[in-house]
Motif scaffolding. Sequence first.
Motif, PDB file in Angstrom:
ATOM      1  N   VAL A 104       0.854  -1.247  -0.085  1.00 47.85           N
ATOM      2  CA  VAL A 104      -0.017  -0.022   0.091  1.00 47.85           C
ATOM      3  C   VAL A 104       0.676   1.146   0.066  1.00 47.85           C
ATOM      4  N   ALA A 105       1.849   1.252   0.701  1.00 49.62           N
ATOM      5  CA  ALA A 105       2.831   2.447   0.944  1.00 49.62           C
ATOM      6  C   ALA A 105       3.392   3.073  -0.369  1.00 49.62           C
ATOM      7  N   ILE A 106       3.539   2.088  -1.216  1.00 47.42           N
ATOM      8  CA  ILE A 106       4.102   2.493  -2.567  1.00 47.42           C
ATOM      9  C   ILE A 106       3.333   3.094  -3.506  1.00 47.42           C
ATOM     10  N   GLN A 107       1.992   2.910  -3.029  1.00 50.40           N
ATOM     11  CA  GLN A 107       0.978   3.662  -4.063  1.00 50.40           C
ATOM     12  C   GLN A 107       0.492   4.895  -3.540  1.00 50.40           C
ATOM     13  N   LEU A 108       0.821   5.271  -2.050  1.00 53.59           N
ATOM     14  CA  LEU A 108       0.258   6.491  -1.489  1.00 53.59           C
ATOM     15  C   LEU A 108       1.203   7.782  -2.287  1.00 53.59           C
ATOM     16  N   PRO A 109       0.555   8.942  -2.306  1.00 54.06           N
ATOM     17  CA  PRO A 109       1.434  10.124  -2.725  1.00 54.06           C
ATOM     18  C   PRO A 109       2.326  10.530  -1.716  1.00 54.06           C
ATOM     19  N   ALA A 110       3.487  11.143  -2.451  1.00 59.24           N
ATOM     20  CA  ALA A 110       4.357  11.678  -1.500  1.00 59.24           C
ATOM     21  C   ALA A 110       4.136  12.363  -0.544  1.00 59.24           C
ATOM     22  N   SER A 111       3.184  13.189  -0.688  1.00 60.54           N
ATOM     23  CA  SER A 111       2.589  14.159   0.401  1.00 60.54           C
ATOM     24  C   SER A 111       2.276  13.177   1.886  1.00 60.54           C
ATOM     25  N   SER A 112       1.870  12.023   1.652  1.00 60.59           N
ATOM     26  CA  SER A 112       1.652  11.090   2.639  1.00 60.59           C
ATOM     27  C   SER A 112       2.539  10.644   3.406  1.00 60.59           C
ATOM     28  N   ARG A 113       3.793  10.281   2.952  1.00 66.03           N
ATOM     29  CA  ARG A 113       4.841   9.478   3.337  1.00 66.03           C
ATOM     30  C   ARG A 113       5.646   9.891   4.719  1.00 66.03           C
ATOM     31  N   ASP A 114       5.155  11.072   4.884  1.00 70.48           N
ATOM     32  CA  ASP A 114       6.137  12.106   6.132  1.00 70.48           C
ATOM     33  C   ASP A 114       5.247  11.392   7.417  1.00 70.48           C
ATOM     34  N   LYS A 115       3.989  11.025   7.137  1.00 70.60           N
ATOM     35  CA  LYS A 115       3.435  10.566   8.453  1.00 70.60           C
ATOM     36  C   LYS A 115       2.921   9.013   8.174  1.00 70.60           C
ATOM     37  N   LEU A 116       3.622   8.356   7.392  1.00 68.01           N
ATOM     38  CA  LEU A 116       3.498   7.045   7.085  1.00 68.01           C
ATOM     39  C   LEU A 116       4.373   6.080   8.108  1.00 68.01           C
ATOM     40  N   VAL A 117       3.608   4.848   8.653  1.00 66.79           N
ATOM     41  CA  VAL A 117       4.305   4.026   9.494  1.00 66.79           C
ATOM     42  C   VAL A 117       3.950   2.503   8.600  1.00 66.79           C
ATOM     43  N   ILE A 118       4.925   1.999   8.069  1.00 65.79           N
ATOM     44  CA  ILE A 118       4.866   0.946   7.542  1.00 65.79           C
ATOM     45  C   ILE A 118       5.117  -0.531   8.317  1.00 65.79           C
ATOM     46  N   LEU A 119       4.023  -1.222   8.143  1.00 63.27           N
ATOM     47  CA  LEU A 119       3.903  -2.410   9.148  1.00 63.27           C
ATOM     48  C   LEU A 119       3.746  -3.708   8.037  1.00 63.27           C
ATOM     49  N   ASN A 120       4.721  -4.703   8.015  1.00 59.15           N
ATOM     50  CA  ASN A 120       4.241  -5.976   7.375  1.00 59.15           C
ATOM     51  C   ASN A 120       4.050  -6.736   8.485  1.00 59.15           C
ATOM     52  N   ASN A 121       3.552  -8.030   8.029  1.00 58.90           N
ATOM     53  CA  ASN A 121       2.865  -9.234   9.145  1.00 58.90           C
ATOM     54  C   ASN A 121       4.033  -9.427  10.178  1.00 58.90           C
ATOM     55  N   GLY A 122       3.557  -9.185  11.317  1.00 57.19           N
ATOM     56  CA  GLY A 122       4.223  -9.761  12.457  1.00 57.19           C
ATOM     57  C   GLY A 122       4.912  -8.526  13.246  1.00 57.19           C
ATOM     58  N   MET A 123       4.804  -7.233  12.466  1.00 62.93           N
ATOM     59  CA  MET A 123       5.326  -5.976  12.924  1.00 62.93           C
ATOM     60  C   MET A 123       4.259  -5.309  13.819  1.00 62.93           C
ATOM     61  N   GLN A 124       4.934  -4.490  14.758  1.00 60.87           N
ATOM     62  CA  GLN A 124       3.835  -3.775  15.556  1.00 60.87           C
ATOM     63  C   GLN A 124       4.409  -2.316  15.703  1.00 60.87           C
ATOM     64  N   THR A 125       3.618  -1.395  16.115  1.00 60.31           N
ATOM     65  CA  THR A 125       3.659  -0.320  16.496  1.00 60.31           C
ATOM     66  C   THR A 125       2.820   0.385  17.488  1.00 60.31           C
ATOM     67  N   SER A 126       3.367   1.399  18.403  1.00 59.60           N
ATOM     68  CA  SER A 126       2.552   2.232  19.302  1.00 59.60           C
ATOM     69  C   SER A 126       2.267   3.523  18.906  1.00 59.60           C
ATOM     70  N   GLN A 127       0.973   3.867  18.746  1.00 60.50           N
ATOM     71  CA  GLN A 127       0.814   5.044  18.138  1.00 60.50           C
ATOM     72  C   GLN A 127      -0.395   5.854  18.970  1.00 60.50           C
ATOM     73  N   LEU A 128      -0.280   6.801  19.958  1.00 58.59           N
ATOM     74  CA  LEU A 128      -1.166   7.663  20.366  1.00 58.59           C
ATOM     75  C   LEU A 128      -1.803   6.821  21.458  1.00 58.59           C
ATOM     76  N   ALA A 129      -0.870   5.872  22.130  1.00 59.17           N
ATOM     77  CA  ALA A 129      -1.588   4.970  23.203  1.00 59.17           C
ATOM     78  C   ALA A 129      -2.332   3.868  22.583  1.00 59.17           C
TER      79      ALA A 129
END
Length: 249
Positions: A104-129
């Motif tokens: 999905v990330a590679i299809q998003l416009p450049a304007s979205s990439r500075d706020k993009l978190v790329i997760l693939n299967n098995g990865m995780q992230t904590s955002q805003l609690a």
Amino acid sequence: MKFKIFLAVFILGISQVMAQKSASDEIKTSKGLLKINPVTHASFVLTWDNKIIYVDPTGNREMYKTFAAPDIILITDIHGDHLDLKALEALNTKKAIIVAPQAVAIQLPASSRDKLVILNNGMQTSQLAIMVKAVPMYNLPQTMDSRHAKGRGNGYLLTIGGKSIYISGDTEDIPEMRALEDVDIAFVCMNLPYTMDINQAASAVLEFKPSIVYPYHHRGQDINAFKKLVNNKNRKIDVRVRNWYPLLN
């Protein structure tokens, strides 16, 4: 007199439709209410602790006018009923963190990439609690030319206010879904030929036993029959049939 009666019935009908469209489910968490708002097909909005999460936002701006701008956007896959670039452009996404797989990330416009978190299967992230873990979603049997090849898209496991929330994405009843444990709320897809039928979905739900399950992404499927299949064998699972296709009613 007849006109007045007709007018009253018409206004009542419109009010009922608007109430149905604006109604949300409220679920208690360790930090306030989690509100669940179906929008259409695979798209819905979660609100919690003054945070707004859009899941696979598609359609037009009017469909989201009753919601505040998103803080987080989750996108599961590259298909148009999940990744809608026109919808993303029309919506106010200035403050939004976008969580998506690489495909999905590679299809998003450049304007979205500075706020993009790329997760693939098995990865995780904590955002805003909110903890977000990417989990597999794919068709069976596993082939690289299937509609949903393993590893391309994400289902998601969210932890929000102590509640575990599973979003299946486009998947069949894969072993990874059946092996889930302690899920409080599950959004489970079911539509052929892209994902699975109600029998597969019911079988998987009966195995991983979420406390609450929302059948979604179910165009053309008999979700009341799905509810019966689940509750005939396990009445403790709360199957919530909601309106995911308001424009068809």
